[in-house]
Design a protein around this motif. Sequence first.
Motif, PDB file in Angstrom:
ATOM      1  N   GLN A  98      34.503  -3.217 -44.960  1.00  0.00           N
ATOM      2  CA  GLN A  98      34.181  -4.424 -45.718  1.00  0.00           C
ATOM      3  C   GLN A  98      34.297  -4.153 -47.210  1.00  0.00           C
ATOM      4  N   TYR A 153      31.358 -10.961 -48.794  1.00  0.00           N
ATOM      5  CA  TYR A 153      31.817  -9.975 -47.819  1.00  0.00           C
ATOM      6  C   TYR A 153      33.192 -10.382 -47.285  1.00  0.00           C
ATOM      7  N   GLY A 155      35.742  -8.651 -44.516  1.00  0.00           N
ATOM      8  CA  GLY A 155      35.722  -7.523 -43.597  1.00  0.00           C
ATOM      9  C   GLY A 155      36.813  -7.559 -42.558  1.00  0.00           C
ATOM     10  N   ASN A 425      31.083  -1.465 -36.615  1.00  0.00           N
ATOM     11  CA  ASN A 425      30.830  -2.697 -37.359  1.00  0.00           C
ATOM     12  C   ASN A 425      29.365  -2.789 -37.790  1.00  0.00           C
TER      13      ASN A 425
END
Length: 514
Positions: A98, A153, A155, A425
């Motif tokens: 990210q 963010y 990602g 993740n």
Amino acid sequence: MSLLHLLSVVLVLLLVACESTPAAVPPQAPQPSTPASSAPPSLLPPPAETPDAEFRKQAPTPGPPIVFKPPRIHEARLSNGIRVLLVEQRQLPIVALQVVATRGAAQGRPGIGSFTGAMLLAGTKKHSATELSDAWEGLGASHWASIDHDGGYVGVQVLSSKLSEALELLAEVIREPTFPKNELELERARRLTLLQQERDNPGRLLQRAVDETLYPPGHPYASSLLGNEAAVEKISTRDLANFHRAHFQPDRLTVVAAGDFSKDTLVDALERALGKLRGKAEKAREVQAPPPLKDAPNVLILDRPGASQSHVAVAQVGVSRATEDFEAILLMNTILGGQFSSRLNLNLREKHGYTYGVGSSFTMRQGPGPFAVHGAIVREHTADALREILAELERIRSQLVTEEELADAKAYLIRRIPSFFESANGIASTLASMAVYGLPLDEFTRRAERLERITREDVQRVAGKYLMPERFRVIVVGDAEAVRPSLDALKLGKIEVRKPAASKKKEPLGNKRK
């Protein structure tokens, strides 16, 4: 004899023959023979005792507690100042990465931040939204972009063999999004639809009412991330580009990654992809606690005639994530309403049956977010439930929690720590949170130790300090005519009844396309 008469005679004879035939009787099922061993259980000989029978009489003793050790976090810097946080995990050929902006929607006008986040993947100088989507799909990558109150963010999760190509696309999104007009209008229509749908969702109405009650107009937390219809209608491509330019700059970016890579190789790849990015972010707006409420109603009822449930909140302004009492507050709230076996849930659900579930939460942001006790209550017991909620709030302020409650809450929170590191993740998201809130790299290495040091007296101290009855505001989304009399009887103070804004019919999205 005529042919017709002959056929009639034959038919009569056939009918008589059918009636005289006896119906077939199905054969009886054979009866099972009774085995010799079918005597009553009490007459059977006892079974032979197994060699380990004595051993099985005693439950096994638990082993020593497993001490979780978080993975090592490596830190680096690109030549332009972008911070890099990495965790190597070679078990699976997967990388989660990210790019994080450490300021979010609280820095802009209502609705602009989250709108910008939704549009980051809508096109770049090289690729349209469709071409970008096809490129991600061709890599077998999952990808996303969003901006919340505190951070932005972008990602991707991808096979390590495809990481180089994924980084090129990700860097393109960070460096040169275009926010095209046609995609902006589609996103605007989607958001206006979501805002209409919120008006029919009592839970969303409750959350919006909490924000608007606790924070004055103009405060970053006074509106939801979506904003409102008026704000969304005005947002332009220039607004989105300006927000992106103000915050997605090297001095405000952190790259976080976890998975199958060599840290040195990945830092080199990041340097090639993002090292040429230049610019300086605008000065961050520090979010302050709002001034004490003046002339606000103690109880606000959003009227939904005929509603069989009341969605209820008892709320006040809480604390920021930077509070020095973070662990003590976490434990206090866990005991109060932060897990299924909390005091609030055992009281309102298990003991009284007023609700399927009720809880409490401190929303800790870069500024002081809201604290709320919240739940959906059987309409006829709205006032009863509020009485119990207020009693539980006072009990945790005025009395020490038990040793058992404290031990259970500590175990619950400590045993949750490994869940933040279960997947690539999950690790990347944990690192992103650490970057946004300025947490030290040993935050999760030391958290269990800090939780263990909290005492019953600490819990009562933070409850008395941060739960302030004089600042509580009660918000109810429900049938005002049905619940108002019982709320009056509680003598909580000024009560105001409002009608939620009605949903408006909008032109179908397809009719707006040109």
